[in-house]
Design a protein around this motif. Structure first.
Motif, PDB file in Angstrom:
ATOM      1  N   GLU A 176       0.835  -1.199   0.000  1.00  0.00           N
ATOM      2  CA  GLU A 176       0.000   0.000   0.000  1.00  0.00           C
ATOM      3  C   GLU A 176       0.875   1.256   0.000  1.00  0.00           C
ATOM      4  O   GLU A 176       1.841   1.359   0.754  1.00  0.00           O
ATOM      5  N   GLY A 177       0.518   2.210  -0.865  1.00  0.00           N
ATOM      6  CA  GLY A 177       1.287   3.438  -0.950  1.00  0.00           C
ATOM      7  C   GLY A 177       1.081   4.130  -2.272  1.00  0.00           C
ATOM      8  O   GLY A 177       0.229   3.745  -3.078  1.00  0.00           O
ATOM      9  N   VAL A 178       1.883   5.177  -2.507  1.00  0.00           N
ATOM     10  CA  VAL A 178       1.793   5.980  -3.726  1.00  0.00           C
ATOM     11  C   VAL A 178       3.038   5.726  -4.570  1.00  0.00           C
ATOM     12  O   VAL A 178       4.162   5.727  -4.065  1.00  0.00           O
ATOM     13  N   TYR A 179       2.830   5.555  -5.878  1.00  0.00           N
ATOM     14  CA  TYR A 179       3.925   5.206  -6.786  1.00  0.00           C
ATOM     15  C   TYR A 179       3.966   6.177  -7.967  1.00  0.00           C
ATOM     16  O   TYR A 179       2.994   6.874  -8.267  1.00  0.00           O
ATOM     17  N   ARG A 180       5.122   6.177  -8.633  1.00  0.00           N
ATOM     18  CA  ARG A 180       5.328   7.001  -9.822  1.00  0.00           C
ATOM     19  C   ARG A 180       5.860   6.113 -10.937  1.00  0.00           C
ATOM     20  O   ARG A 180       6.687   5.224 -10.697  1.00  0.00           O
ATOM     21  N   LEU A 181       5.394   6.373 -12.169  1.00  0.00           N
ATOM     22  CA  LEU A 181       5.752   5.523 -13.301  1.00  0.00           C
ATOM     23  C   LEU A 181       6.524   6.321 -14.342  1.00  0.00           C
ATOM     24  O   LEU A 181       6.126   7.430 -14.721  1.00  0.00           O
ATOM     25  N   ARG A 182       7.631   5.746 -14.807  1.00  0.00           N
ATOM     26  CA  ARG A 182       8.467   6.376 -15.824  1.00  0.00           C
ATOM     27  C   ARG A 182       8.481   5.518 -17.080  1.00  0.00           C
ATOM     28  O   ARG A 182       8.458   4.271 -17.012  1.00  0.00           O
ATOM     29  N   ALA A 183       8.527   6.179 -18.244  1.00  0.00           N
ATOM     30  CA  ALA A 183       8.616   5.471 -19.522  1.00  0.00           C
ATOM     31  C   ALA A 183       9.758   6.042 -20.345  1.00  0.00           C
ATOM     32  O   ALA A 183       9.942   7.257 -20.417  1.00  0.00           O
ATOM     33  N   ILE A 184      10.529   5.143 -20.956  1.00  0.00           N
ATOM     34  CA  ILE A 184      11.588   5.520 -21.891  1.00  0.00           C
ATOM     35  C   ILE A 184      11.220   4.952 -23.253  1.00  0.00           C
ATOM     36  O   ILE A 184      10.921   3.760 -23.379  1.00  0.00           O
ATOM     37  N   THR A 185      11.216   5.794 -24.277  1.00  0.00           N
ATOM     38  CA  THR A 185      10.994   5.320 -25.640  1.00  0.00           C
ATOM     39  C   THR A 185      12.295   4.707 -26.147  1.00  0.00           C
ATOM     40  O   THR A 185      13.249   5.417 -26.498  1.00  0.00           O
ATOM     41  N   ASP A 186      12.332   3.386 -26.153  1.00  0.00           N
ATOM     42  CA  ASP A 186      13.560   2.650 -26.477  1.00  0.00           C
ATOM     43  C   ASP A 186      13.639   2.447 -27.993  1.00  0.00           C
ATOM     44  O   ASP A 186      13.333   1.377 -28.515  1.00  0.00           O
ATOM     45  N   GLN A 187      14.094   3.465 -28.682  1.00  0.00           N
ATOM     46  CA  GLN A 187      14.038   3.468 -30.142  1.00  0.00           C
ATOM     47  C   GLN A 187      14.875   2.369 -30.787  1.00  0.00           C
ATOM     48  O   GLN A 187      14.509   1.835 -31.839  1.00  0.00           O
ATOM     49  N   ASN A 188      16.006   2.025 -30.190  1.00  0.00           N
ATOM     50  CA  ASN A 188      16.853   0.975 -30.770  1.00  0.00           C
ATOM     51  C   ASN A 188      16.655  -0.380 -30.097  1.00  0.00           C
ATOM     52  O   ASN A 188      17.396  -1.329 -30.376  1.00  0.00           O
ATOM     53  N   SER A 189      15.682  -0.466 -29.184  1.00  0.00           N
ATOM     54  CA  SER A 189      15.302  -1.743 -28.540  1.00  0.00           C
ATOM     55  C   SER A 189      16.482  -2.462 -27.897  1.00  0.00           C
ATOM     56  O   SER A 189      16.583  -3.694 -27.945  1.00  0.00           O
ATOM     57  N   ASN A 190      17.362  -1.692 -27.238  1.00  0.00           N
ATOM     58  CA  ASN A 190      18.494  -2.333 -26.559  1.00  0.00           C
ATOM     59  C   ASN A 190      18.269  -2.480 -25.057  1.00  0.00           C
ATOM     60  O   ASN A 190      19.164  -2.925 -24.328  1.00  0.00           O
ATOM     61  N   GLY A 191      17.074  -2.085 -24.577  1.00  0.00           N
ATOM     62  CA  GLY A 191      16.719  -2.313 -23.179  1.00  0.00           C
ATOM     63  C   GLY A 191      17.281  -1.312 -22.197  1.00  0.00           C
ATOM     64  O   GLY A 191      17.190  -1.533 -20.994  1.00  0.00           O
ATOM     65  N   ARG A 192      17.823  -0.201 -22.676  1.00  0.00           N
ATOM     66  CA  ARG A 192      18.363   0.814 -21.774  1.00  0.00           C
ATOM     67  C   ARG A 192      18.218   2.192 -22.417  1.00  0.00           C
ATOM     68  O   ARG A 192      18.020   2.318 -23.626  1.00  0.00           O
ATOM     69  N   TRP A 193      18.340   3.243 -21.578  1.00  0.00           N
ATOM     70  CA  TRP A 193      18.265   4.604 -22.086  1.00  0.00           C
ATOM     71  C   TRP A 193      19.570   4.987 -22.752  1.00  0.00           C
ATOM     72  O   TRP A 193      20.655   4.730 -22.243  1.00  0.00           O
TER      73      TRP A 193
END
Length: 230
Positions: A176-193
């Motif tokens: 239980e609690g409050v959360y924050r969600l982040r999204a990265i557009t992974d243009q080269n699909s390498n799994g990292r920013w």
């Protein structure tokens, strides 16, 4: 299966016999969490790796009510000083874990001391679930890296690699609690920013945060749509 009293008495007598022969060349198994999430695996830690050739798997017993269950621990593939059991724990259950002395040896030639401790599991009702559906605002189909953070900024679980059109993406076992969600557009699909690349003439991959508070309650499911710009 056997009766708990008979089993415990047998283990205790055997431990007393072996304790008389103990010397300083022994090590202990350490269990860091005796109040366990029901979905996690039993794990133990040692100060020095166990000899995999002579001591794996490590035999153990779980006492549940009047029953005793034979289980075993194997070496964790990610950390050689950790041992894990593949036994599936039940919700809202009290266990007693036993490991007899001298059933395992580490690479220093030390034998283990006996282990006896109580373990309690929680239940699915102690957690909430969050379901996310992505709604892209353009026609581009891209891999997206989703990361969930609690109110202290700590990441919960691992990154999720999804497609920009995926629906019902599940974040499970949330306290239980409050959360924050982040999204990265992974243009080269390498799994990292990836940041700016002057050589390749590419801009940094886009990072954005969901603009709503994700409030999780015990025993409740939350569903949200994210109209996301890729």
């Amino acid at each position: 299966m056997c009766q708990e009293n008979d089993f415990v008495e047998k283990i205790s007598l055997e431990q007393q016999r072996r304790n008389k022969k103990k010397d300083s060349h022994h090590f202990r198994f350490i269990c860091s969490n005796t109040s366990m999430p029901y979905y996690e695996k039993l794990s133990l830690t040692t100060s020095f790796p166990i000899n995999e050739k002579t001591s794996m798997p490590v035999p153990a017993w779980l006492i549940v009510g009047e029953d005793s269950i034979s289980i075993s621990f194997r070496q964790d593939s990610l950390d050689v000083k950790n041992l894990v059991s593949d036994y599936v724990l039940k919700e809202n259950t009290q266990y007693r874990l036993f490991i007899d002395s001298s059933v395992a040896e580490n690479y220093k030639g030390e034998k283990n001391d006996s282990l006896s401790l109580n373990i309690t599991t929680d239940s699915q009702d102690d957690y909430g679930k969050f379901f996310l559906s992505l709604v892209p605002q353009n026609e581009e189909d891209s891999q997206v890296i989703l990361s969930l953070y609690d109110s202290q900024g700590r990441q919960i679980g691992k990154d999720k690699l999804v497609r920009s059109t995926d629906k019902k993406i599940l974040f499970d076992h949330l306290t239980e609690g409050v959360y924050r969600l982040r999204a990265i557009t992974d243009q080269n699909s390498n799994g990292r920013w990836d940041g700016n690349s002057y050589i390749l003439h590419k801009q940094a991959e886009k990072v954005q945060y969901f603009d709503k508070r994700i409030s999780i309650r015990r025993g409740w499911d939350l569903e949200e749509d994210w109209h996301i710009e890729l």
